[in-house]
Motif scaffolding. Structure first.
Motif, PDB file in Angstrom:
ATOM      1  N   ALA A 117     -18.142  49.340  -0.457  1.00 31.82           N
ATOM      2  CA  ALA A 117     -17.162  48.509   0.248  1.00 31.82           C
ATOM      3  C   ALA A 117     -17.849  47.238   0.728  1.00 31.82           C
ATOM      4  O   ALA A 117     -19.038  47.240   1.058  1.00 31.82           O
ATOM      5  CB  ALA A 117     -16.558  49.262   1.432  1.00 31.82           C
ATOM      6  N   ALA A 137     -10.896  50.663   5.336  1.00 35.69           N
ATOM      7  CA  ALA A 137     -10.848  50.527   3.878  1.00 35.69           C
ATOM      8  C   ALA A 137     -11.112  51.889   3.251  1.00 35.69           C
ATOM      9  O   ALA A 137     -11.758  52.754   3.860  1.00 35.69           O
ATOM     10  CB  ALA A 137     -11.881  49.516   3.389  1.00 35.69           C
ATOM     11  N   TYR A 143     -17.142  44.033   3.500  1.00 36.86           N
ATOM     12  CA  TYR A 143     -16.296  43.572   4.594  1.00 36.86           C
ATOM     13  C   TYR A 143     -16.941  42.368   5.272  1.00 36.86           C
ATOM     14  O   TYR A 143     -18.169  42.311   5.403  1.00 36.86           O
ATOM     15  CB  TYR A 143     -16.073  44.683   5.626  1.00 36.86           C
ATOM     16  CG  TYR A 143     -15.201  44.245   6.780  1.00 36.86           C
ATOM     17  CD1 TYR A 143     -13.855  43.981   6.601  1.00 36.86           C
ATOM     18  CD2 TYR A 143     -15.743  44.066   8.055  1.00 36.86           C
ATOM     19  CE1 TYR A 143     -13.054  43.556   7.648  1.00 36.86           C
ATOM     20  CE2 TYR A 143     -14.949  43.638   9.112  1.00 36.86           C
ATOM     21  CZ  TYR A 143     -13.608  43.381   8.901  1.00 36.86           C
ATOM     22  OH  TYR A 143     -12.823  42.945   9.933  1.00 36.86           O
TER      23      TYR A 143
END
Length: 345
Positions: free
Chosen positions: A80, A73, A82
């Motif tokens: 971020a 990413a 995930y």
């Protein structure tokens, strides 16, 4: 002469000054590389696999995340999120980049524990016909042998499909029936159960007769309203009786239908004499096909593909056709035996 010396000296000084200026941090030269990288993360306590990451660095304008399992990413803010689909220990690499393209990388290691639940299954422990709350049937030959020039007529007779001794048995046999030279069965969970993302496992033993074509596969829920292959097809397991022990896994979708499907194959041992676990691990970002836990094909699941909707399961045993090839003239019957079908999320 004095004038020339003075002019020459002035010229040298000018050249030196100009060269000195060109060695500064002008737009033609890269800025300093990112430094002082920090990475923090929070693992969700609910064992969902969700992790929130935050990265920062001096001189950084962009961050690239390598989550340690083949997924990546990019983040301009450094943040971020995930979701790890399976438990494991992962090394996460974060690369900070400056405007000039210089970069620096830092790594952290984290341990993820995920919990999945069994959401649907058939253990085939009740003798008789398959559970009608879980399975329906395709009956007949379909158009052109189900579009594959197959030779069987599918029925729901106990001669072709039954549950006994803890397993489902789909039996193909040579007999004249409604204009076809063979009979068999094709079960499907359409209208009874479908799912989007997760893992499906089917433990099965395959027939050996030349021309048999057992399959464990899935179609999109919209298959009745959207023409194939737009609905998407996932073949978790296909096997040719004419090529024993080679297991195929294939994805069909627009521009990749029929023989142009995306997939792979693997050779195993004793496919027709022992049970093996054929499985599909399916997320929004990738889909993996495996035998006995060993992945042999992975498809990157894009939002443009039809594999982001509910799919239902199909179990069948075909005879002949484009994929299976010629039927052995000595073939009389063959059985695909299924111990269980389990779906986890």
């Amino acid at each position: 002469m004095q004038y020339l010396r003075t002019f020459f000296l002035t010229l040298l000084v000018t050249v030196f000054v100009n060269c000195s200026k060109s060695n500064g941090n002008s737009d033609n030269y890269p800025a300093d590389a990112p430094s002082n990288i920090t990475i923090t993360y929070v693992v969700s306590p609910d064992n969902s696999g969700n992790v929130s990451f935050t990265a920062s660095a001096t001189n950084a304008v962009n961050f690239e995340y390598d989550f340690g399992n083949g997924y990546f990413a990019t983040s301009s803010s450094g943040s971020a999120i995930y979701k790890y689909p399976v438990s494991g220990t992962y090394t996460v690499n974060v690369t900070a980049k400056s405007n000039s393209g210089k970069s620096a990388t830092k790594s952290v290691q984290l341990v993820i524990s995920t919990v999945t639940s069994l959401i649907w299954s058939d253990e085939f422990n009740t003798a008789g016909a398959p559970d009608p709350a879980k399975w329906g049937y395709d009956i007949g030959t379909g158009s052109g042998g189900w579009g594959n020039n197959e030779s069987e007529y599918y029925t729901n007779r106990s001669d072709n499909v039954t549950v006994s001794d803890g397993t489902l048995k789909i039996k193909a046999q040579k007999e004249s029936y409604n204009g076809s030279g063979y009979t068999s069965a094709r079960l499907l969970s359409k209208g009874k159960f479908s799912f989007k993302y997760g893992k499906i496992e089917v433990r099965a033993k395959l027939p050996a007769g030349g021309g048999t074509w057992p399959a464990i596969w899935m179609l999109g829920d919209n298959s009745s309203t959207v023409a194939w292959p737009a609905c998407g097809e996932i073949d978790i397991m296909e096997h040719k009786g004419n090529d024993l022990n080679k297991i195929y896994g294939t994805f069909h979708y627009p521009e990749h239908s029929g023989a142009n499907g995306m997939g792979g194959n693997v050779v195993i041992t004793n496919a027709t004499t022992e049970f093996h676990i054929y499985s599909l691990d399916w997320t929004a970002s990738k889909i993996q096909i495996a035998v006995d836990g060993n992945v042999f094909y992975t498809l990157n699941n894009l939002s443009s593909l039809p594999f982001n909707q509910n799919f239902f399961a199909i179990l069948n045993l075909a005879v002949g056709g484009n994929f299976a090839g010629a039927v052995d003239p000595n073939f009389t019957s063959g059985v695909m035996e299924v111990d269980y079908v389990r779906v986890y999320q």
